[in-house]
Write an enzyme that holds these catalytic residues in place. Structure first.
Site, PDB file in Angstrom:
ATOM      1  N   ASP A   1       0.837  -1.185   0.000  1.00 52.27           N
ATOM      2  CA  ASP A   1       0.000   0.000   0.000  1.00 52.27           C
ATOM      3  C   ASP A   1       0.880   1.245   0.000  1.00 52.27           C
ATOM      4  OD1 ASP A   1      -2.762   1.170   0.489  1.00 52.27           O
ATOM      5  OD2 ASP A   1      -1.708   1.937   2.245  1.00 52.27           O
TER       6      ASP A   1
ATOM      7  N   GLU B   1       1.572  -0.305  -5.148  1.00 49.61           N
ATOM      8  CA  GLU B   1       0.671   0.811  -5.408  1.00 49.61           C
ATOM      9  C   GLU B   1       1.606   2.013  -5.518  1.00 49.61           C
ATOM     10  OE1 GLU B   1      -3.435   2.679  -3.624  1.00 49.61           O
ATOM     11  OE2 GLU B   1      -1.822   2.246  -2.211  1.00 49.61           O
TER      12      GLU B   1
END
Length: 687
Positions: free
Chosen positions: A332, A368
């Site tokens: 993330d 990401e």
């Protein structure tokens, strides 16, 4: 495990025949204590001071202790928040290396109280449990391969309402090993499930007063310990589920958050890293030690450039590979992993260590590739061993099907692997992870039902979430009984899904999008741990689900779609066809005028094969009216539809409105044998 700057490779609790050795790192604490608790974790039974062994390591061996011991730490030193120092022995602190905890975290305002004001927090905190780690799993290569399908799974929401999962397992990691779940995944030809965060997290402090809870888990406290709400069986539950899925040919990827923690900003709770050494574990503004950097939008940013933090991250990754056997990881806001004092660096020490580590170097790594910090958007700039979430793919595909003008060239680029992003520096392979919808944002079905966001249930006045879904509502916002609008929405959903499965490179589908899940326009549903996000298996769109299963079967059989080599339009060596050709509706190559026509919304992508294999075609009609599409065939071959396509004649297809169709070129059979052109030079030029 390799040593890192003299720090012990195994911090935390290590069990031996004689007892348990405890160690924790703090470079600034003056005193650190080990706190032991009774079997229920409710009463502190003993407090023992640790010995500073040098280089910030505080340790002590306690004879006679056994597996199952509950414990925590306390640290003391200067309490000077204006200097970034938060030492407070009233705060019980979680071991950063805890691999199991006895209960979930729960927010309480006393956890955020300043020194001398909030009292002892032991009763408010989970306790770490000292456990014997199992034998390492046998080392096996990841099952996921480039070009495969990743299926994003919110663990609780996925099975909480599944009628064929035993009640006691619903919403847990163990539920993913149930036969009904595995059967569903196999029907979709899932290469790997990507589990949204499963390590222990805490609710953001604004949620409890609203009666809401964090259902996504992107607010971690413990990096190694699984959240007891999802894994009541601990590490063994994850390991058993990984084994069951692997036996079914499905890999497991963990979505991990190393960019921030649930300790949040200066008003947040003191739970672990802040109380041990705030200035080392978190990033602060240069010259302003009290000011936390907030590149994540969550209140703090983990100091991934600090050697101790790097060691914790690497040990966490090794832990899940060695003891659970996972295929890899999705990170993330991954820019944080490579951010140095000079900015993002694809060769930053942490990223280099992940690439070279013996336990990690063959694992699937997914970034990401952005955060909110300076220079935070790094799509296409991660190391070669990373796949990257491609938000440009997401946005361009949405814009095309919304009806935006001048999108034909962008669509073609995304279908073919996004060479504009991943083709630089001599690279010849795409690292794109193509997706149209994910956990964050509107669901795939909601894209054609809602033009705006509808996040009122989140309690923030609809101010949270992305302001522009790049969505459209087909004339009515939200639910409708109008059959024409319903039909349009169904066509749009199928077109979006077909585009995804027609794209080269890896693809990602979020659980439930294959059967039309809706969040009723909520595009930031992290706080909706309820039936808004729990998948509705009883009333799912079975017809749409069958359509997606057919798409998955088609894609699996079409090596031209799962390939990751970037295409150039050149003749394939040993063949008479080009690796890719773009045609108009009449079968002629798209002209420069077509590419630049802002109203052009139809094309055919023809992917080449070797000398004996037929080509594969993707036919796109982005108009609201049907059309005929022609694909010229080579001598000795003919085009055959894949899926439900009306065929006028050889190579002539009727594309309904707003649709993506597929066709494969097969050898014709004459006089009992297959024939093809004997002279490659006599074949027509399709490029």
């Amino acid at each position: 495990m390799p040593r890192l700057m003299g720090i012990k490779p195994r911090l935390g609790a290590s069990i031996s025949d004689g007892g348990i050795s405890f160690s924790v790192w703090s470079g600034a604490a003056e005193r650190v204590w080990l706190c032991l608790f009774d079997a229920d974790g409710n009463r502190e039974t003993e407090r023992l001071e640790l010995v500073c062994e040098g280089e910030g390591v505080h340790a002590r061996s306690v004879p006679g202790l056994k597996a199952g011991t509950r414990y925590g730490f306390r640290a003391d030193g200067p309490y000077a928040p204006e200097r970034g120092l938060w030492f407070n022995p009233d705060k019980l602190l979680m071991d950063p290396y805890a691999v199991e905890i006895d209960r979930a975290y729960g927010f309480d305002r006393r956890l955020s109280a300043r020194r001398g004001e909030g009292g002892d927090t032991a009763a408010l905190m989970p306790k770490a449990i000292a456990v014997d780690l199992p034998k390492p799993v046998a080392s096996m290569p990841p099952l996921f391969r480039p070009g495969g399908l990743i299926y994003e799974v919110p663990v609780k929401a996925f099975t909480r309402r599944h009628p064929d999962v035993p009640e006691q397992k619903r919403g847990t990691i163990a539920a993913l090993a149930e036969p009904a779940i595995i059967k569903h995944l196999q029907k979709l030809n899932v290469s790997a499930v990507e589990l949204m965060p499963i390590v222990a997290w805490i609710d953001e402090r604004h949620l409890p007063p609203l009666g809401l809870t964090n259902g996504w888990g992107y607010n971690p406290v413990s990096f190694m310990a699984l959240d007891p709400r999802l894994a009541p069986g601990g590490l063994a539950e994850l390991r058993g589920t990984v084994e069951a899925l692997r036996a079914a040919g499905i890999g497991v990827i963990l979505d991990l958050v190393f960019n921030h923690t649930g300790e949040s900003d200066a008003l947040g709770p003191t739970l672990s890293l802040r109380g041990l050494d705030n200035r080392a574990y978190y990033r602060h503004e240069i010259g302003e030690p009290a000011k936390l950097i907030n590149d994540t939008g969550t209140g703090n940013s983990v100091a991934c450039n600090h050697p101790v933090m790097q060691g914790l991250i690497l040990d966490t990754l090794r832990h899940f590979v060695v003891y659970a056997g996972v295929d890899g990881f999705r990170f993330d806001l991954a820019t944080a992993l490579g951010r140095t004092a000079e900015g993002f660096d694809a060769d930053a020490p942490l990223l280099a260590a992940m690439r070279d580590d013996p336990a990690l170097k063959d694992r699937i790594m997914i970034a990401e590739p952005w955060d909110l910090g300076p220079g935070g958007y790094q799509l296409g700039n991660f190391p070669e061993n990373f796949l990257e979430w491609n938000d440009k793919y997401r946005d361009d595909v949405r814009r095309f099907w919304r009806g935006d003008r001048s999108m034909i060239g962008a669509l073609a680029t995304r279908l073919a692997g996004s060479s504009d992003i991943f083709g630089g520096h001599g690279n010849n392979r795409t690292r794109s992870l193509n997706f149209i919808a994910a956990h964050d944002g509107a669901t795939l079905a909601d894209l054609s039902r809602y033009e705006g966001k509808h996040n009122q249930a989140n309690g923030e006045g609809n101010r949270d979430g992305h302001g522009d879904n790049i969505g459209w509502n087909n004339g009515v916002e939200g639910a409708t009984d109008d059959p024409e609008i319903t039909k349009r929405r169904q066509s749009d959903t199928r077109a979006l899904l077909a585009t995804l499965f027609a794209s080269r490179g890896a693809i990602m589908l979020t659980a439930g999008d294959e059967f039309g899940r809706t969040q009723k326009g909520n595009n930031n549903a992290y706080a909706q741990d309820n039936e808004l996000t729990w998948l509705d298996w009883e009333d799912r769109d079975a017809e749409l689900e069958r359509y997606v299963a057919d798409l998955a079967a088609m894609r699996k059989a079409a090596s031209a779609l799962t390939g990751v080599e970037l295409l150039s339009g050149q003749i394939i060596v040993g063949s008479d066809v080009r690796d890719i050709v773009w045609l108009d509706t009449t079968g002629l190559p798209l002209s420069e005028a077509d590419w630049n026509d802002p109203e052009c919304r139809r094309l055919v992508m023809v992917l080449g094969g070797n000398a004996d294999a037929g080509r594969f075609a993707v036919l796109v009609n982005g108009e609201r009216s049907g059309t005929a599409l022609v694909i010229p065939a080579r001598e000795g071959f003919e085009w055959e539809s894949v899926g439900t396509v009306e065929v006028e004649g050889p190579g002539d297809f009727l594309a309904p409105h707003r649709a993506v169709l597929f066709a494969v070129e097969r050898k014709t059979v004459q006089q009992g044998r297959a024939e093809c052109a004997d002279d490659p030079g006599s074949a027509p030029d399709f490029g």
